[in-house]
Scaffold this active site. Structure first.
Site, mmCIF file in Angstrom:
data_model
loop_
_atom_site.group_PDB
_atom_site.id
_atom_site.type_symbol
_atom_site.label_atom_id
_atom_site.label_comp_id
_atom_site.label_asym_id
_atom_site.label_seq_id
_atom_site.Cartn_x
_atom_site.Cartn_y
_atom_site.Cartn_z
ATOM 1 N N ASP A 80 13.992 -10.302 -26.639
ATOM 2 C CA ASP A 80 12.651 -10.898 -26.632
ATOM 3 C C ASP A 80 12.613 -12.139 -25.743
ATOM 4 O OD1 ASP A 80 11.382 -9.088 -28.355
ATOM 5 O OD2 ASP A 80 12.005 -10.198 -30.147
ATOM 6 N N SER A 100 5.046 1.583 -34.064
ATOM 7 C CA SER A 100 5.907 1.121 -32.968
ATOM 8 C C SER A 100 5.701 1.945 -31.698
ATOM 9 C CB SER A 100 7.376 1.198 -33.387
ATOM 10 O OG SER A 100 8.216 0.861 -32.293
ATOM 11 N N SER A 132 7.920 1.643 -29.262
ATOM 12 C CA SER A 132 9.249 1.740 -28.650
ATOM 13 C C SER A 132 9.655 3.174 -28.308
ATOM 14 C CB SER A 132 10.299 1.095 -29.559
ATOM 15 O OG SER A 132 10.100 -0.308 -29.628
ATOM 16 N N GLY A 168 1.594 -21.270 -33.479
ATOM 17 C CA GLY A 168 2.315 -20.571 -34.525
ATOM 18 C C GLY A 168 3.742 -21.064 -34.656
ATOM 19 N N ALA A 169 4.414 -20.617 -35.744
ATOM 20 C CA ALA A 169 5.755 -21.126 -36.005
ATOM 21 C C ALA A 169 6.664 -20.099 -36.663
ATOM 22 C CB ALA A 169 5.673 -22.372 -36.899
ATOM 23 N N GLY A 170 6.386 -18.824 -36.458
ATOM 24 C CA GLY A 170 7.221 -17.774 -37.035
ATOM 25 C C GLY A 170 8.370 -17.389 -36.127
ATOM 26 N N GLY A 184 0.851 -8.752 -25.283
ATOM 27 C CA GLY A 184 1.990 -8.213 -26.000
ATOM 28 C C GLY A 184 2.670 -7.061 -25.296
ATOM 29 N N ASN A 210 17.226 -8.443 -32.054
ATOM 30 C CA ASN A 210 16.333 -7.286 -31.957
ATOM 31 C C ASN A 210 17.002 -6.093 -31.284
ATOM 32 O OD1 ASN A 210 16.313 -8.082 -29.218
ATOM 33 N ND2 ASN A 210 14.186 -7.409 -28.961
ATOM 34 N N THR A 212 12.851 -4.372 -35.481
ATOM 35 C CA THR A 212 11.633 -5.153 -35.615
ATOM 36 C C THR A 212 11.610 -5.736 -37.029
ATOM 37 O OG1 THR A 212 9.239 -5.106 -35.311
ATOM 38 C CG2 THR A 212 10.245 -3.125 -36.266
ATOM 39 N N LYS A 244 15.309 -8.569 -38.231
ATOM 40 C CA LYS A 244 15.942 -9.307 -37.134
ATOM 41 C C LYS A 244 16.969 -10.332 -37.617
ATOM 42 C CE LYS A 244 12.183 -8.685 -33.821
ATOM 43 N NZ LYS A 244 11.279 -9.336 -32.847
#
Length: 277
Positions: free
Chosen positions: A107, A17, A19, A130-132, A240, A91, A66, A70
């Site tokens: 996000d 991470s 962060s 994508g579909a997550g 990202g 998040n 993360t 979530k």
């Protein structure tokens, strides 16, 4: 009240991470490093309740979450923002002086702010690869940016149905198409790719002569083959790190109460961390 305030990022795995680097740079930039600390903790779904219950509200101001936390955090919260509820994903947790826990999702506005920073205010159509969970945030962001139809390119009928249902909840027209046709997305004004590393490499050769903007939520490896191919043809590309920095500065503001957060300092820290990594 304690003389030092704490925040941290939780997840599993968490060692990668960025962060801590971002938030610590924010504290340093504003002369707050002596009052604030930000750490990372390896916490999975099973350990999450015990960790959260053990936080002293006199000391702790907030948590960044993360994967895979979530959604697991939702039953542990006293309040959840409408933004987070729209995608059932949190998040950000702000801990009140009374110990109350409020969940939010930065996000989604982070995606929107990153697009605005690059001059993308409105598009008349868009695509999601994508579909997550990140794709759900992408749809919620597009509900604020896209005035027309969004096409989601997915691998299974089940995920396709989930994306269409989420679109209905968000007031967004979502149609779905097979993953094998995903290269077609690159002709739309804006494509948001939420797929793992390597998943879109095969589409690099199919980038049109005048591609639309591409927002690839990966930051390592960077640039991806698809990003490089789009940039070579003059497309606006975002990555990202753009998302990470914009969502982190919103967390910083909620945790500390300081607005605006130090976006430039946090971005520089993220760039330095990736260069070192």
């Amino acid at each position: 009240m304690t003389s030092q305030y704490r925040a941290a990022v939780l997840g599993s795995p968490i060692a990668h991470s960025l962060s801590p680097a971002l938030h610590r740079a924010g504290y340093a930039a504003l002369g707050m490093a002596g009052e604030w600390r930000y750490d990372r903790f390896e916490v999975d779904e099973a350990a999450l309740p015990g960790f959260v219950e053990g936080l002293d509200p006199a000391e702790w101001a907030g948590l960044s979450l993360t994967m895979p936390l979530k959604r697991a955090i939702l039953p542990l919260l006293d309040e959840v923002s409408a933004t987070a509820l729209s995608v059932d994903a949190v998040n950000t947790v702000v801990i009140g002086p009374d110990g109350s826990r409020r969940g939010d999702n930065t996000d989604i506005p982070g995606l929107v702010n990153a697009l605005h920073e690059r001059g993308i205010e409105r598009v008349d159509s868009a695509a999601v690869l994508g579909a997550g969970a990140t794709a759900s945030s992408a749809l919620a962001a597009l509900a604020q940016v896209c005035t027309g139809e969004v096409t989601a390119y997915v691998r299974s009928p089940e995920r396709a149905a989930e994306m269409r249902a989420l679109g209905e909840r968000l007031g967004l027209t979502v149609r779905t198409a097979a993953w094998e046709r995903a290269a077609e997305a690159l002709a739309t004004p804006l494509t948001i790719s939420t797929t793992p590393a390597g998943a879109t490499d095969g589409f690099a050769a199919a980038v049109p002569a005048a591609p639309g903007a591409l927002f690839d939520v990966l930051y390592h490896p960077w640039p991806t083959k698809l990003v490089a191919a789009c940039a070579e043809r003059g497309a606006t590309v975002l990555g990202g790190l753009d998302l990470l920095v914009h969502q982190a500065v919103l967390q910083f503001e909620q945790f500390t109460g300081v607005r605006p957060g130090p976006l430039a300092a946090m971005r520089a820290a993220g760039e330095a961390a990736l260069a070192d990594g």
